[in-house]
Design a protein around this motif. Sequence first.
Motif, mmCIF file in Angstrom:
data_model
loop_
_atom_site.group_PDB
_atom_site.id
_atom_site.type_symbol
_atom_site.label_atom_id
_atom_site.label_comp_id
_atom_site.label_asym_id
_atom_site.label_seq_id
_atom_site.Cartn_x
_atom_site.Cartn_y
_atom_site.Cartn_z
ATOM 1 N N GLN A 106 -5.549 6.017 -3.316
ATOM 2 C CA GLN A 106 -5.344 7.091 -4.298
ATOM 3 C C GLN A 106 -4.262 6.766 -5.324
ATOM 4 N N HIS A 107 -3.168 6.149 -4.860
ATOM 5 C CA HIS A 107 -1.981 5.992 -5.708
ATOM 6 C C HIS A 107 -1.634 4.542 -6.023
ATOM 7 N N GLY A 108 -2.347 3.599 -5.467
ATOM 8 C CA GLY A 108 -2.012 2.191 -5.664
ATOM 9 C C GLY A 108 -1.125 1.666 -4.548
ATOM 10 N N ILE A 109 -0.240 2.530 -4.056
ATOM 11 C CA ILE A 109 0.639 2.171 -2.944
ATOM 12 C C ILE A 109 0.796 3.393 -2.044
ATOM 13 N N GLY A 110 0.857 3.159 -0.747
ATOM 14 C CA GLY A 110 1.053 4.252 0.200
ATOM 15 C C GLY A 110 2.074 3.853 1.236
ATOM 16 N N LEU A 111 2.944 4.789 1.586
ATOM 17 C CA LEU A 111 3.977 4.528 2.600
ATOM 18 C C LEU A 111 3.878 5.581 3.693
ATOM 19 N N VAL A 112 3.875 5.137 4.940
ATOM 20 C CA VAL A 112 3.917 6.080 6.060
ATOM 21 C C VAL A 112 5.092 5.709 6.968
ATOM 22 N N ALA A 113 6.000 6.655 7.134
ATOM 23 C CA ALA A 113 7.139 6.492 8.032
ATOM 24 C C ALA A 113 6.784 7.152 9.353
ATOM 25 N N VAL A 114 7.011 6.450 10.451
ATOM 26 C CA VAL A 114 6.690 6.987 11.783
ATOM 27 C C VAL A 114 7.974 7.051 12.606
ATOM 28 N N ASP B 75 -0.976 0.845 -15.984
ATOM 29 C CA ASP B 75 -0.119 1.930 -15.493
ATOM 30 C C ASP B 75 -0.945 2.832 -14.601
ATOM 31 N N GLY B 76 -0.731 2.698 -13.300
ATOM 32 C CA GLY B 76 -1.528 3.444 -12.333
ATOM 33 C C GLY B 76 -0.757 4.568 -11.670
ATOM 34 N N GLY B 77 0.304 5.044 -12.320
ATOM 35 C CA GLY B 77 1.077 6.137 -11.733
ATOM 36 C C GLY B 77 2.177 5.600 -10.842
ATOM 37 N N ALA B 78 1.883 5.469 -9.560
ATOM 38 C CA ALA B 78 2.884 4.929 -8.629
ATOM 39 C C ALA B 78 3.021 3.420 -8.756
ATOM 40 N N VAL B 79 2.047 2.771 -9.391
ATOM 41 C CA VAL B 79 2.122 1.312 -9.575
ATOM 42 C C VAL B 79 1.953 0.951 -11.050
ATOM 43 N N VAL B 80 2.774 0.017 -11.495
ATOM 44 C CA VAL B 80 2.755 -0.427 -12.891
ATOM 45 C C VAL B 80 2.794 -1.954 -12.885
#
Lengths: 354, 354
Positions: A106-114, B75-80
Amino acid sequence: MTGITVPADRLVELGAAILVAHGVPEDDARLVADSLVTADMWGHPSHGMLRLDWYVARLRAGVMTAVTEPETVLDGGAVVVLDGRDGVGQIATERACALAVDRARQHGIGLVAVRFSNHFGTAAYWTRRIADAGCVGILTTNGSPAMAPWGGREKTVGANPWSIATPGGSHGPVVLDIANTGVARGKIYAALQKGESIPDTWAIDSSGTPTTDPRAAIEGILLPMAGHKGYGISFMMDVLSGVLTGSGYATDVVGPYVPDQRSGCGHLVVAIDIDRILGRDEFDRRIDDLIARTKSVPLAAGVSEVFYPGEIENRAEERGRAEGVFLPDKTVDELKSLAVDAGVPFDLVPAEVV
Amino acid sequence: MTGITVPADRLVELGAAILVAHGVPEDDARLVADSLVTADMWGHPSHGMLRLDWYVARLRAGVMTAVTEPETVLDGGAVVVLDGRDGVGQIATERACALAVDRARQHGIGLVAVRFSNHFGTAAYWTRRIADAGCVGILTTNGSPAMAPWGGREKTVGANPWSIATPGGSHGPVVLDIANTGVARGKIYAALQKGESIPDTWAIDSSGTPTTDPRAAIEGILLPMAGHKGYGISFMMDVLSGVLTGSGYATDVVGPYVPDQRSGCGHLVVAIDIDRILGRDEFDRRIDDLIARTKSVPLAAGVSEVFYPGEIENRAEERGRAEGVFLPDKTVDELKSLAVDAGVPFDLVPAEVV
């Protein structure tokens, strides 16, 4: 060392059945067992089926919950925080990786903290899944204190493994997976399991003297890789995995070989969707080129081949799935005993006597 | 070694004036000079003002563009993705860090990939800025080939520095910044500058023999930190900084000491907004606790204090800003010559003769 070579799928089934007998749901149990058997196939028995005994002890003591139901603490779109609620580390991590990939799409990058998870097996097992989904996978975790901070003589810093994996173009995934100790603590347990001594550069004993005795090393202090650099890396992995996730850190984290205490360990998972940065085809073309150029350098004396990171495990896994997995007698005996205790038929048929 | 200690701000002004004379805009020039002077203050002269000479040569040759105008490729929002268009590495990186923090504020995490940049000074200078903005900062870059892949005897792998920094609660930032060679190549240049020999564990010469001669080491091959682990880490940093960003990688990247070739280096910047994961107050409380526990362990013989990563540099910078920056005679002579050539008054007044 004597032992037997058994088919990988039979070994997974046996491990899963033992876990199911302790309340772990069947799909979860199969995933946990596969993560251990895969480590055995890679040639990393320290993270393989010898750990099943530890997991069962923790399930029995109730410090690891058989049914893993992570709670979403916070969902910020590209970033999510999960509380593992002391469930099985592999299952919390599998959910975290799937979420990270979903958010990366969805966002290009995703982070999940556990936070408040448990031991998850090898870090590479999980970053490889992220790479198989077409993303860069980054995973950090923290472990129980294994090293002194640089210049100290009391353990506060874990080995804190971390892994980075990417697709490998026409090859298997390119994978880094390291602990920040000179050696993984598990390798000392493996030496103990095999009754072997260790190099004196791996650890100091509790008095501060270098030792070749794996038992003294386990009771003593591991040395970091690369001196103060390894200390620095491991400290930062604790900051990312423990401090930032809201989990335990430093001496608050308990190892998987302790049967009766909450783990407190945390993980940080990052997925980067390659298609959202460069395009997958272009990435594959470039990584193939990098691998080809790396493997074509002139060799040092006595060396038969240069490998890209992860290549040795890629080959070993292929071989293991085809030819079976070697288990030392001690691990076979432990599995037999676990099976008997759990009321599970012990039906491992050797593929070959070693 | 003889030299002079000069006020930091005067040194920055001199460096900036020299860069301005070569077409670098004034604010950009001051930032570049500050990044070098700060490295000198930290006690890392290998990344300090001795590099100004290299930068000027590259500006003169036209392979580094004086006016840095990165192009937004995607420019993809969270990623550039930015193309540095061969501008000054510090300026491209400053823009990338600011963008990453901005996107982290919006999405929790922000990633900026930079292709076709130039040498940016120390990685820590930039991750510290991200930490000062309340984020976790992660930065990777790739450099010219410095090491052979593990088992090979031809250079394809750069030292590829990477850095992670976070706020340090009531302390200065907590900062890791390492090259994956046993030592940074710059330390060998610094030894050459000082006329000193080097330990024989740092590098092999071009024939493959360990050497104590810095010149032979520069012409030879550096060894990775931590053996094959350092090779693996550096390979992955090239994948992230070069392959993924769409920049140069492996032997395509040219070092800043080469006056007349395009750099081709790339950077990957990640910022994580701590307030979007845990809350800044909670993070500060926890990192203060981690630092306190780390610094309170019993000390090894002969050690006076345990430091958190970055603490030595935090103190050295404070001292340098108050007491001045030491420069060896050779660097002073180079700066004088650069000033004369650029028609800039050379007005360094020693704070103290060393």
